[in-house]
Write a protein that holds these residues in place. Sequence first.
Motif, PDB file in Angstrom:
ATOM      1  N   THR A 103     -14.929 -51.391  95.372  1.00 54.59           N
ATOM      2  CA  THR A 103     -14.385 -50.028  95.397  1.00 54.59           C
ATOM      3  C   THR A 103     -13.895 -49.599  94.013  1.00 54.59           C
ATOM      4  N   THR A 104     -13.223 -50.513  93.321  1.00 55.01           N
ATOM      5  CA  THR A 104     -12.714 -50.195  91.988  1.00 55.01           C
ATOM      6  C   THR A 104     -13.851 -49.911  91.021  1.00 55.01           C
ATOM      7  N   THR A 105     -14.886 -50.734  91.072  1.00 61.77           N
ATOM      8  CA  THR A 105     -16.055 -50.529  90.214  1.00 61.77           C
ATOM      9  C   THR A 105     -16.673 -49.167  90.460  1.00 61.77           C
ATOM     10  N   GLN A 106     -16.801 -48.816  91.724  1.00 63.50           N
ATOM     11  CA  GLN A 106     -17.386 -47.528  92.102  1.00 63.50           C
ATOM     12  C   GLN A 106     -16.574 -46.365  91.535  1.00 63.50           C
ATOM     13  N   GLN A 107     -15.260 -46.395  91.727  1.00 59.71           N
ATOM     14  CA  GLN A 107     -14.419 -45.283  91.281  1.00 59.71           C
ATOM     15  C   GLN A 107     -14.352 -45.189  89.762  1.00 59.71           C
TER      16      GLN A 107
END
Length: 469
Positions: free
Chosen positions: A415-419
């Motif tokens: 999720t962090t990578t995506q955001q």
Amino acid sequence: MATLTPSSPPSGATAPPAPPVLGRRDRLVLFVLCAAQFMVALDFSVLNVALPVLGADLGLDRSALQWAVTAFALPSGGFLLLFGRIGDLYGRKRLFLAGLAVFGAASLLATLAWNPAAFLTGRALQGLGAAAIVPTGMSLLTTTFPEGPLRDRALGISGTLLSLGFTIGMVLGGVMTDTLGWRSTMGLLAVFTLVVLPLAPGLLPESRTPDRPRLDVPGAITVTGGLLALIYALSTAAEHGFGGTDVRITLVTGVLLLVVFVRIESRHAAPLISLPMLRRGTIAFGNLGGLVTFSMMSTVVFVLTLYLQDTLGLTAFATGLVFGVQGVLSIVAGTFAPRLIGRIGARRTLVASLAGQGLLTAALLGVSEDSGAVLATVAVSLASMCHLGAIISYGLTVTSGVPDGEQGLATGLVTTTQQVGLTVGIPLLGVLATTGGDLYGGVRTVLALDAAIVLGTALLVGLGLRRRS
């Protein structure tokens, strides 16, 4: 909580496992969580097509237009890890609801904005709400649905809607801007919140970490400050270039804060990010692939929006139709990508998808100042198919082989990578397209760099995953 419907095998035969079936309440919970994630993804793109019209209405010049995107992306990326950890410790449902409320109020402010300052304030508060919604929503999903087929199905639905939200936003943005004006794009998000927020309190269970370790305050401060400083520096450079003193100071400050953050995490008993986990090949290279596919594809969409409207003179509605074709082919890719993964594996699919995205981005260099709408439509649509394949396969690559007790952390990294990917792409390369007097030349420069970065990453990820396997 979830319901499975068994089936009786014929005599003397072993039936395959029955597909997971979601109960009525499970479907409602999934609807609320996925709708919130879809709404955030929509916000990343619904305004893109409206940027030229918005700029003329509010008095934002071309170099300042990307702040309409960055004002949202800055807090949504900078506060993601901090809010995710606060939700773990003090209640994910509570923070999720607070994020929805802030997001809805901010959308209303952006809709009614009377000047650039009011509009950008609304966008920044939207980003703050999104930073609370995304990590807590994903954690609520993984803690509500048990490990196995039901969770896989729920995550698959969530991931598909998240990807489609970005593309559908482009279509809706074009249609709504031409028919109702750019303010309707922000009003849509306020209405969306009014639908989701009343349903959430009675459906979602409260969830938090049982042992409730201490919050890693030094880590939270340094990583949040570091991300904010870096994104601010990149965004400010869009207006003044990289030669400005404030840009250099914030850039160096951001890097130093992130170095300090890594040092803190290596010593903290309950870190925000587990550094030993990042040393695993599938997690390190998988997240690298995810970071690049998100950041570079969002950049392509941004610069093509400017090219189609400012260079070719297409209307917002026609530009939305271009990205509508992209959305249809993305749905097709969502159907076939799992089959490809089943045949050649998630790692090979990730490398192949990145390579395809890079090559098709390079094909966009064939557009000219007089024509190129057809080429842009075909190339960006096919590139988006590869992009969706990369999204699905990088998530599976990162979470494969991770023990059950660490799945939550692995999912948090996804999720962090995506955001962060969605946050840094436009300010990083958008500078080159929006500064200077030659928009067409700037767009070509961005596309060339974009393609080179994606192709280089495909090679690096391929070698890294092969060596680690």
